[in-house]
Every structure is written in C-alpha cells, then in structure tokens.
Write a protein that holds these residues in place. Structure first.
Motif, mmCIF file in Angstrom:
data_model
loop_
_atom_site.group_PDB
_atom_site.id
_atom_site.type_symbol
_atom_site.label_atom_id
_atom_site.label_comp_id
_atom_site.label_asym_id
_atom_site.label_seq_id
_atom_site.Cartn_x
_atom_site.Cartn_y
_atom_site.Cartn_z
ATOM 1 N N THR A 110 0.827 -1.204 0.000
ATOM 2 C CA THR A 110 0.000 0.000 0.000
ATOM 3 C C THR A 110 0.865 1.259 0.000
ATOM 4 O O THR A 110 1.789 1.393 0.808
ATOM 5 C CB THR A 110 -0.919 0.026 1.232
ATOM 6 O OG1 THR A 110 -1.771 -1.115 1.201
ATOM 7 C CG2 THR A 110 -1.778 1.289 1.236
ATOM 8 N N ARG A 111 0.549 2.185 -0.926
ATOM 9 C CA ARG A 111 1.182 3.502 -0.933
ATOM 10 C C ARG A 111 0.278 4.487 -0.194
ATOM 11 O O ARG A 111 -0.924 4.281 -0.093
ATOM 12 C CB ARG A 111 1.406 3.979 -2.376
ATOM 13 C CG ARG A 111 2.263 3.046 -3.229
ATOM 14 C CD ARG A 111 2.182 3.478 -4.693
ATOM 15 N NE ARG A 111 0.786 3.411 -5.173
ATOM 16 C CZ ARG A 111 0.404 3.880 -6.358
ATOM 17 N NH1 ARG A 111 1.275 4.481 -7.159
ATOM 18 N NH2 ARG A 111 -0.874 3.775 -6.722
ATOM 19 N N THR A 112 0.867 5.561 0.287
ATOM 20 C CA THR A 112 0.079 6.555 1.014
ATOM 21 C C THR A 112 -1.026 7.135 0.133
ATOM 22 O O THR A 112 -2.159 7.351 0.592
ATOM 23 C CB THR A 112 0.989 7.696 1.503
ATOM 24 O OG1 THR A 112 2.011 7.151 2.344
ATOM 25 C CG2 THR A 112 0.184 8.725 2.283
ATOM 26 N N ILE A 113 -0.732 7.359 -1.145
ATOM 27 C CA ILE A 113 -1.723 7.924 -2.060
ATOM 28 C C ILE A 113 -2.921 6.999 -2.235
ATOM 29 O O ILE A 113 -4.035 7.447 -2.523
ATOM 30 C CB ILE A 113 -1.062 8.222 -3.436
ATOM 31 C CG1 ILE A 113 -2.002 9.054 -4.312
ATOM 32 C CG2 ILE A 113 -0.670 6.928 -4.138
ATOM 33 C CD1 ILE A 113 -2.300 10.425 -3.781
ATOM 34 N N ASP A 114 -2.711 5.687 -2.040
ATOM 35 C CA ASP A 114 -3.817 4.731 -2.188
ATOM 36 C C ASP A 114 -4.892 4.921 -1.121
ATOM 37 O O ASP A 114 -6.035 4.483 -1.303
ATOM 38 C CB ASP A 114 -3.285 3.292 -2.116
ATOM 39 C CG ASP A 114 -2.337 2.960 -3.259
ATOM 40 O OD1 ASP A 114 -2.485 3.565 -4.333
ATOM 41 O OD2 ASP A 114 -1.449 2.102 -3.072
ATOM 42 N N LEU A 115 -4.522 5.561 -0.014
ATOM 43 C CA LEU A 115 -5.459 5.741 1.092
ATOM 44 C C LEU A 115 -6.198 7.079 1.023
ATOM 45 O O LEU A 115 -7.009 7.382 1.897
ATOM 46 C CB LEU A 115 -4.712 5.644 2.427
ATOM 47 C CG LEU A 115 -4.015 4.305 2.696
ATOM 48 C CD1 LEU A 115 -3.165 4.397 3.950
ATOM 49 C CD2 LEU A 115 -5.028 3.176 2.815
ATOM 50 N N ALA A 116 -5.922 7.868 -0.032
ATOM 51 C CA ALA A 116 -6.535 9.195 -0.134
ATOM 52 C C ALA A 116 -8.051 9.107 -0.278
ATOM 53 O O ALA A 116 -8.798 9.793 0.428
ATOM 54 C CB ALA A 116 -5.926 9.958 -1.309
ATOM 55 N N LEU A 117 -8.527 8.266 -1.215
ATOM 56 C CA LEU A 117 -9.973 8.158 -1.417
ATOM 57 C C LEU A 117 -10.691 7.587 -0.196
ATOM 58 O O LEU A 117 -11.714 8.149 0.237
ATOM 59 C CB LEU A 117 -10.275 7.327 -2.659
ATOM 60 C CG LEU A 117 -10.331 8.081 -3.989
ATOM 61 C CD1 LEU A 117 -10.650 7.128 -5.129
ATOM 62 C CD2 LEU A 117 -11.359 9.198 -3.944
#
Length: 256
Positions: A110-117
C-alpha cells in the motif's frame, strides 16, 4: 468462541470494486443516507443556493453535518473563510474514524496515495459499513472494495441531493427537517447492534450520558470529546476489573 467470517472470493481489484458498489445496495444505512441528502438538497434550495452549487458540495465536502454547517453559515451572511473554518473544525470529529479504519486497509504494497480516497469517504455511514464488511474482504482487496463502496455512496447521495433541491417546493418543511435526523438515529442503532461486550455497552451508555453535558460547552468537537472520554473510561473500568479478576484467581491458586 467467535465465528471466523467467510472470506469473499475477490480475485482482482476490479471485482472487489464492483462488490463494494453492490454492497451499498444491501445496506439500510445507504438508503437512510440518500434520504438525508434529499433533505440537504431541499435546505440548500430554501437557503437560496443553486442546484450546481449543492451538487458540487455533496461531491467534494461529502459529510452531511459539514454540509449543513456550510449551508447555514453562508446563508447567514458569513464569509467564505469563516464557513471554511467552521467546516474544517466539524471534520475533526471524523479523525478517530479515519485513524481506526486505515490500518485495516493497509497491506505490504500500500502507498500513502492509495489511502486518499478511503480517507475522503470516511464519514459515519462509510465507517460503520466498512468495519462491518472488510473482515470478509481479503486484505489486498480492501482498498478497492472501499473505493467502490464510497464512490457508490457519493454518486447516490449526489443524485439524492439534486432530487431534494428540485423537489423542495413539494416537500413539507417538517419532512425536510425530519429526514436529516435519520442518519444519527441509524448510527446509534448500529452501535447498539455492534455492542458485544460489557466494555462496549459501558462506553455506549457513558457516551449517551456525557453528550448532553459536553454539548453545553459548545466546542464544535463534541463527538470527539465524548468518544475519547467515554471510551477511555470504559477501557479503564474494564482494565481494572480484569486486573482484579486475575489477582483473585492467583490468590485462590496460592491458597492452601
């Protein structure tokens, strides 16, 4: 002994995303949320705000209480900066929900950007239903599932907002106000259903007792304060009782 949840067969992220969308239709809270946003649309119309404005607001601001604050502050003549500050303060109440949910979605890639939504979608309905469903979702598919569920909620709520705005002249004011109360009522009932242990029930009861008192302080973060205080007190009481039980057990074991 608690049952192990059945893990859904979700071989790809696309399948998990579609499952998240369809999960929305199986949740009673999704329909309650749609009714709530119809009320928000009607309120925006009565406050003199346009259809395009309130539809964009639903898509971007998302959380219902934050939209109520935004509509009420702007319609009262407050500046955009004051309205933005009020909405930001109201969003603080959602931080514990984000903090508790995101670790359950992470996996090794998991990348940090993946948790944005998922972070953006996290509000009461999304949080409650995600916590209920994700034990059945493989960890590597949970972000895709939650994205599908969240997008489904936003799209449905945006349509409901537009309907409420268009039909506002045909909705009695009492009905428009009443349906705004459906979400907190369903949230409370969901918490009652989810309470399994004495600690859960104690936290719920303490929260119900503390909320009217904390609301008198008019802090703007009432839910956050009540959650921290009631949850901490319930944990402390359960911890003390457990230590006492362990001490009594050891004492009986040492007795001749």
């Amino acid at each position: 002994m608690s049952e192990v949840p059945e893990i859904w067969d979700l071989p790809t992220n696309a399948v998990a995303f579609r499952r998240g969308v369809t999960h929305m239709f199986s949740s009673v809270m999704s329909y309650v949320l749609a009714a709530t946003f119809m009320g928000i649309g009607a309120l925006a119309h009565d406050s003199g705000l346009g259809l395009d404005w309130v539809v964009i607001s639903t898509a971007l601001v998302w959380a219902g209480p934050a939209q109520l604050i935004l509509i009420s502050t702007l319609s009262s003549g407050a500046s955009i900066v004051q309205a933005a500050l009020a909405v930001t303060l109201s969003a603080i109440r959602l931080l514990p929900m984000v903090v508790s949910l995101l670790p359950l979605l992470r996996h090794r890639d998991t990348r940090t950007i993946d948790l944005a939504l998922p972070s953006h979608f996290t509000a009461v309905t999304f949080w409650v239903e995600s916590l209920r469903a994700i034990p059945q979702v493989p960890r590597e598919r949970r972000i895709a599932f939650c994205n599908g569920f969240g997008i489904g909620l936003v799209v449905t709520s945006t349509i409901a907002t537009a309907m409420g705005h268009v039909l506002s002249d045909q909705l009695p004011p009492q009905l428009s106000s009443g349906i705004l109360m459906l979400t907190p009522i369903v949230f409370l009932l969901s918490m009652v259903e989810a309470a399994k242990t004495a600690r859960d029930w104690l936290a719920l009861v303490l929260g119900l007792i503390a909320m009217p008192l904390v609301m008198q302080l008019d802090t703007g973060v009432d839910l956050l304060i009540v959650g921290l205080v009631a949850g901490s007190m319930a944990y402390g009481v359960s911890r003390i009782l457990r230590v006492r039980r362990e001490a009594d057990t050891m004492h009986r074991g040492d007795a001749p």
